[in-house]
Write a protein that holds these residues in place. Structure first.
Motif, short mmCIF file in Angstrom:
data_model
loop_
_atom_site.label_atom_id
_atom_site.label_comp_id
_atom_site.label_asym_id
_atom_site.label_seq_id
_atom_site.Cartn_x
_atom_site.Cartn_y
_atom_site.Cartn_z
N LEU A 1 0.85 -1.17 0.00
CA LEU A 1 0.00 0.00 0.00
C LEU A 1 0.89 1.22 0.00
N TYR A 2 0.63 2.13 -0.92
CA TYR A 2 1.37 3.39 -1.01
C TYR A 2 0.44 4.53 -0.66
N LEU A 3 0.97 5.50 0.06
CA LEU A 3 0.25 6.72 0.39
C LEU A 3 1.12 7.89 -0.04
N ASN A 4 0.63 8.68 -0.97
CA ASN A 4 1.39 9.81 -1.51
C ASN A 4 2.75 9.39 -2.05
N LEU A 7 5.79 3.91 0.35
CA LEU A 7 5.33 2.61 0.82
C LEU A 7 5.00 2.69 2.30
N VAL A 8 3.76 2.37 2.67
CA VAL A 8 3.33 2.42 4.06
C VAL A 8 2.93 1.06 4.62
N GLY A 9 2.83 0.05 3.78
CA GLY A 9 2.47 -1.27 4.29
C GLY A 9 2.51 -2.32 3.20
N THR A 10 2.74 -3.55 3.61
CA THR A 10 2.72 -4.69 2.69
C THR A 10 1.97 -5.84 3.35
N GLY A 11 1.53 -6.77 2.56
CA GLY A 11 0.84 -7.93 3.11
C GLY A 11 0.48 -8.89 1.99
N TYR A 51 4.36 -0.69 -8.66
CA TYR A 51 5.60 -0.03 -8.26
C TYR A 51 6.46 -0.98 -7.43
N ALA A 52 7.78 -0.78 -7.49
CA ALA A 52 8.72 -1.58 -6.69
C ALA A 52 9.41 -0.70 -5.66
N GLY A 53 9.09 0.57 -5.62
CA GLY A 53 9.69 1.50 -4.66
C GLY A 53 8.93 2.80 -4.67
N ASP A 54 9.39 3.74 -3.85
CA ASP A 54 8.72 5.03 -3.77
C ASP A 54 8.68 5.70 -5.14
N PHE A 55 7.68 6.55 -5.35
CA PHE A 55 7.49 7.20 -6.65
C PHE A 55 6.82 8.55 -6.44
N VAL A 56 6.80 9.34 -7.47
CA VAL A 56 6.08 10.62 -7.44
C VAL A 56 4.73 10.38 -8.11
N PRO A 57 3.64 10.50 -7.36
CA PRO A 57 2.33 10.22 -7.95
C PRO A 57 1.96 11.27 -9.00
N PRO A 58 1.29 10.85 -10.07
CA PRO A 58 0.84 11.81 -11.07
C PRO A 58 -0.27 12.69 -10.51
N GLU A 59 -0.49 13.82 -11.13
CA GLU A 59 -1.57 14.71 -10.70
C GLU A 59 -2.94 14.04 -10.85
N ALA A 60 -3.09 13.23 -11.89
CA ALA A 60 -4.35 12.51 -12.12
C ALA A 60 -4.03 11.13 -12.66
N PHE A 61 -4.80 10.14 -12.25
CA PHE A 61 -4.64 8.78 -12.78
C PHE A 61 -5.38 8.68 -14.10
N THR A 62 -4.81 7.97 -15.05
CA THR A 62 -5.43 7.77 -16.35
C THR A 62 -5.58 6.28 -16.62
N PRO A 63 -6.55 5.89 -17.43
CA PRO A 63 -6.70 4.47 -17.77
C PRO A 63 -5.45 3.93 -18.46
N ASP A 64 -5.17 2.67 -18.22
CA ASP A 64 -4.04 1.99 -18.86
C ASP A 64 -4.50 1.32 -20.14
N GLY A 65 -3.54 1.00 -20.99
CA GLY A 65 -3.83 0.22 -22.19
C GLY A 65 -4.20 -1.20 -21.82
N PRO A 66 -4.86 -1.93 -22.71
CA PRO A 66 -5.33 -3.29 -22.40
C PRO A 66 -4.20 -4.28 -22.12
N ASP A 67 -2.99 -4.01 -22.57
CA ASP A 67 -1.87 -4.93 -22.36
C ASP A 67 -0.93 -4.50 -21.23
#
Length: 96
Positions: A1-4, A7-11, A51-67
């Motif tokens: 689980l990522y927050l901003n 990484l804040v938790g795994t399970g 993600y495999a590590g910390d990242f900079v979140p985008p301003e808005a999430f967009t749909p991904d391609g089908p693949d």
């Protein structure tokens, strides 16, 4: 689980138990405690690890391609909320 982007938790992966529905920000639809209190700008749930590590979140999430290997299956944005309903922006039709 990522927050901003941090990484804040795994399970282990979760599975439905006794027909319980998944509820964003709460332990269940009728649970009077253990709920998120605050404002959420956006929520994205992806099929697989994105993600495999910390990242900079985008301003808005967009749909991904089908693949896309970790394709988003749900994208909720605060702007997509209308009363008690929210429109899924992922293209997967998981409206809530």
């Amino acid at each position: 689980l990522y927050l901003n982007g941090k990484l804040v938790g795994t399970g282990p992966a979760t599975k439905p138990v006794d027909g319980a529905r998944f509820v964003v920000g709460n332990v269940g639809p009728d649970n009077p405690i253990d709920y998120f209190l605050g404002r959420v700008r956006a929520v994205r749930i992806s099929r697989g690890e994105r993600y495999a590590g910390d990242f900079v979140p985008p301003e808005a999430f967009t749909p991904d391609g089908p693949d896309a290997p970790a394709r988003a299956i749900l994208i909720y944005e605060g702007a997509a909320v209308d009363g008690d309903a929210v429109t899924d922006r992922s293209g997967e039709g998981n409206h809530g």
